[in-house]
Design a protein around this motif. Structure first.
Motif, PDB file in Angstrom:
ATOM      1  N   SER A  24       0.920  -1.195  -0.057  1.00  0.00           N
ATOM      2  CA  SER A  24      -0.180   0.043  -0.071  1.00  0.00           C
ATOM      3  C   SER A  24       0.931   1.227   0.110  1.00  0.00           C
ATOM      4  O   SER A  24       0.476   2.406   0.653  1.00  0.00           O
ATOM      5  CB  SER A  24      -0.864   0.033   1.085  1.00  0.00           C
ATOM      6  OG  SER A  24      -1.686  -1.174   1.268  1.00  0.00           O
ATOM      7  N   GLY A  29      -1.173   3.358  -6.165  1.00  0.00           N
ATOM      8  CA  GLY A  29      -2.403   3.699  -6.858  1.00  0.00           C
ATOM      9  C   GLY A  29      -2.288   4.449  -8.078  1.00  0.00           C
ATOM     10  O   GLY A  29      -2.950   4.385  -9.173  1.00  0.00           O
ATOM     11  N   ARG A  30      -1.377   5.267  -8.029  1.00  0.00           N
ATOM     12  CA  ARG A  30      -0.970   6.328  -9.305  1.00  0.00           C
ATOM     13  C   ARG A  30      -0.428   5.103 -10.328  1.00  0.00           C
ATOM     14  O   ARG A  30      -0.972   5.529 -11.651  1.00  0.00           O
ATOM     15  CB  ARG A  30      -0.121   7.118  -8.911  1.00  0.00           C
ATOM     16  CG  ARG A  30      -0.762   8.363  -8.067  1.00  0.00           C
ATOM     17  CD  ARG A  30       0.342   9.487  -8.081  1.00  0.00           C
ATOM     18  NE  ARG A  30       1.473   9.452  -7.286  1.00  0.00           N
ATOM     19  CZ  ARG A  30       1.791   9.340  -6.007  1.00  0.00           C
ATOM     20  NH1 ARG A  30       0.858   9.823  -5.029  1.00  0.00           N
ATOM     21  NH2 ARG A  30       2.661   9.161  -5.453  1.00  0.00           N
ATOM     22  N   GLN A  92     -10.194   4.166 -10.818  1.00  0.00           N
ATOM     23  CA  GLN A  92      -9.000   4.025  -9.794  1.00  0.00           C
ATOM     24  C   GLN A  92      -8.480   5.550  -9.576  1.00  0.00           C
ATOM     25  O   GLN A  92      -7.791   5.515  -8.533  1.00  0.00           O
ATOM     26  CB  GLN A  92      -8.118   3.304 -10.743  1.00  0.00           C
ATOM     27  CG  GLN A  92      -8.293   2.026 -10.829  1.00  0.00           C
ATOM     28  CD  GLN A  92      -6.910   1.151 -11.399  1.00  0.00           C
ATOM     29  OE1 GLN A  92      -6.027   1.031 -10.590  1.00  0.00           O
ATOM     30  NE2 GLN A  92      -7.080   0.832 -12.679  1.00  0.00           N
ATOM     31  N   LEU A  96      -8.046   7.004  -5.744  1.00  0.00           N
ATOM     32  CA  LEU A  96      -6.894   7.670  -4.992  1.00  0.00           C
ATOM     33  C   LEU A  96      -7.188   8.524  -3.727  1.00  0.00           C
ATOM     34  O   LEU A  96      -6.430   8.330  -2.788  1.00  0.00           O
ATOM     35  CB  LEU A  96      -6.169   8.444  -6.269  1.00  0.00           C
ATOM     36  CG  LEU A  96      -5.474   7.706  -7.309  1.00  0.00           C
ATOM     37  CD1 LEU A  96      -4.933   8.806  -8.277  1.00  0.00           C
ATOM     38  CD2 LEU A  96      -4.279   6.894  -6.877  1.00  0.00           C
ATOM     39  N   SER A 105      -5.270  -0.288   0.051  1.00  0.00           N
ATOM     40  CA  SER A 105      -5.266   0.165  -0.980  1.00  0.00           C
ATOM     41  C   SER A 105      -4.376  -0.580  -2.053  1.00  0.00           C
ATOM     42  O   SER A 105      -4.747  -0.723  -3.314  1.00  0.00           O
ATOM     43  CB  SER A 105      -4.758   1.596  -1.067  1.00  0.00           C
ATOM     44  OG  SER A 105      -3.270   1.628  -0.686  1.00  0.00           O
ATOM     45  N   THR A 109      -5.679  -2.108  -5.861  1.00  0.00           N
ATOM     46  CA  THR A 109      -5.011  -1.923  -7.167  1.00  0.00           C
ATOM     47  C   THR A 109      -4.522  -3.053  -7.760  1.00  0.00           C
ATOM     48  O   THR A 109      -4.806  -3.299  -9.202  1.00  0.00           O
ATOM     49  CB  THR A 109      -3.660  -0.944  -6.836  1.00  0.00           C
ATOM     50  OG1 THR A 109      -4.158   0.143  -6.333  1.00  0.00           O
ATOM     51  CG2 THR A 109      -2.950  -0.492  -8.163  1.00  0.00           C
TER      52      THR A 109
END
Length: 515
Positions: A24, A29-30, A92, A96, A105, A109
């Motif tokens: 995480s 996430g990006r 997605q 974020l 998180s 993803t």
């Protein structure tokens, strides 16, 4: 261009593996967003290439010419790829902030990357076995997403129900694929047709198994109980589920329509299950007081209409509907947090004026006839090609019912001539735009939609759908007194009970009670 297509499927999968290893961390996430966005750009480039040069194909064969695997994109696949990557990118991006600093998180993803890649594979798989593998991978990825907060009893219950329904559907699909493969080998989807099966009884069984798989994935009766049980999942997961995964049933029926349409029994199964699920989902939706519960049953009803169009042999209508529903339902779920504010605004409005029975009947009649008139006049301004009439009729019935329900609410608050004239002008302009878009999309898809045998009873089926939707619209606005009111209260009571998910029994370990 096949290299771009392969890269589009591979990048989200690689991002999923990286997210699984990295956990995480803030940049994970990006990375998922970037991978989905890259896939969307690749899907756009593939669409342009398909328009300019025709379908894209990449095949793997043995030295003897036996087909092992095939990957390709035509106009249908290109449009569905834009839906898959577009929804994945938007969801997605939303996640974020929604899952910022959340310990799960990275899990989200990783599972989303797997789901995106598997869904893209489902749209572009060129063989039966490749289609089934992608189907199963997408189902497994969704179950992983639903297990994001596994420590919650409601989440575990949702996963168990989903796994049970998906196992039944996957076994049905793999049984159908195995039967065809044993008879004719690992067939390319472009060469599928009912004549390959030969025996009519064998064809009926295989087609029925494919329909069962589609019903289970799209939460149709009798496999509907898993969808309302997934509400414990985070909002981004719900958006991916309702905007994408449930559409897979329609995609399966469209891509395998040359087989399914060869069996009247299978087509009847799809039509009946879709119609019953559409009515059930729409009625139960009206009894739900929570926004996500209401959206869940709305999805069930929408998928029911999609399955109905597949059962009528109207593949273009099914694709048009599932793409529109995908983007629309993603928007609704991602904006569900503002439902309380909207509810307060609605409650602050002045109450609707009391109507006499005669005026109420006039409002209901106007709400039913005005959208139909607007669509009829618009159809003379924007005529559709003869090949589009079947799909257009089904979609126009759905559009008419939606417009009638909205107009009933509008005229109920403003029952005067000025409101009727204004609504008629808006409906006419909207109908022209809708028909123009419908004609453009169905024309775009026409070369890629498999040729199917349209049942001779399709016109009767469309009329039946129109009657059912009209009755639902009238019952929703029925007054609380009289015979219609009694029917309304009876249906409400039954729907309220049917839409209640059984309570979860907590184990002694979870409650802290002595063993």
């Amino acid at each position: 261009m096949s290299t771009v297509l392969i890269a589009a499927l591979s990048v989200p999968l690689l991002a999923s593996l990286v997210a699984l290893l990295a956990g995480s961390r803030p940049w994970v996430g990006r990375l998922g967003v970037a991978a989905a966005a890259a896939g969307f750009l690749a899907a756009g480039a593939t669409t342009v290439d398909v328009l300019l040069h025709g379908p894209v194909r990449a095949t793997l064969q043995t030295g003897q010419g036996t087909l092992i695997a095939e990957l390709g994109a035509d106009r249908l696949s290109a449009l569905l790829l834009l839906l898959v990557y577009g929804v994945s990118t938007v969801v997605q991006l939303f996640a974020l902030r929604y899952l910022a600093c959340d310990r799960r998180s990275g899990w989200f993803t990783a599972a989303t990357g797997l789901l995106t890649s598997a869904s893209a594979g489902l749209m572009t798989a060129g063989t039966l076995i490749g289609l089934a593998v992608s189907w199963t991978m997408a189902g497994a990825a969704l179950c992983l997403l639903l297990a994001t907060y596994w420590e919650l009893p409601a989440a575990r219950d949702g996963v168990r129900r989903t796994v049970t329904a998906f196992l039944i559907g996957d076994l049905a699909l793999w049984s159908a694929v195995a039967s065809i493969t044993l008879l004719r080998g690992n067939r390319s989807l472009s060469t599928l047709n009912a004549d390959l099966i030969g025996n009519s009884s064998t064809l009926a069984v295989i087609a029925a198994l494919i329909v069962v798989a589609a019903l289970s994935r799209s939460a149709q009766l009798p496999f509907h109980r898993w969808l309302p049980a997934t509400l414990a999942a985070p909002t981004p997961v719900s958006a991916l589920l309702h905007a994408g995964v449930v559409n897979a049933g329609g995609v399966l029926l469209v891509r395998l329509s040359p087989i399914v349409s060869g069996s009247p029994v299978a087509m009847g199964m799809a039509f009946t299950a879709g119609l019953v699920s559409m009515v059930y989902g729409a009625v139960v939706m009206l009894t739900k007081s929570d926004i996500k519960g209401s959206l869940a049953y709305s999805t069930m009803a929408q998928m029911g209409f999609m399955i109905v169009t597949c059962g009528l042999g109207l593949s273009a209508a099914a694709v048009f509907h599932l793409v529109g529903h995908g983007f629309y339902k993603a928007t609704l779920f991602l904006s569900s947090g503002s439902a309380i504010a909207k509810r307060r605004q609605k409650a602050a409005r002045p109450p609707a004026p009391a109507l006499t029975p005669a005026r109420r009947a006039a409002v209901q009649l106007t709400a039913l006839l005005l959208p139909a008139a607007a669509l009829y006049v618009a159809a003379t301004v924007v005529p559709l090609h003869a090949s589009e009439h079947g799909s257009a009729q089904a979609l126009l019935i759905f559009t008419w019912a939606t417009a009638a329900a909205a107009l009933l609410g509008w005229l109920g608050r403003s029952p005067d001539a000025r409101a009727v004239v204004g609504a008629g002008a808006v409906l006419f302009a909207a109908a022209i735009g809708y028909l123009a878009v419908l004609g453009a999309v169905t024309g775009f898809l026409a070369p890629a939609i498999p040729t199917v045998t349209v049942p001779s009873s399709s016109a009767l089926g469309i009329a039946l759908v129109a009657i059912v939707l009209g009755v639902l619209a009238l019952l929703r606005q029925a007054p609380g007194d009289g015979s219609l009111g009694r029917i309304q209260r009876f249906i409400y009571t039954k729907a309220l009970v049917a839409g209640t998910v059984p309570a979860i029994r907590l184990t002694p370990q979870l409650t802290g009670a002595p063993r």
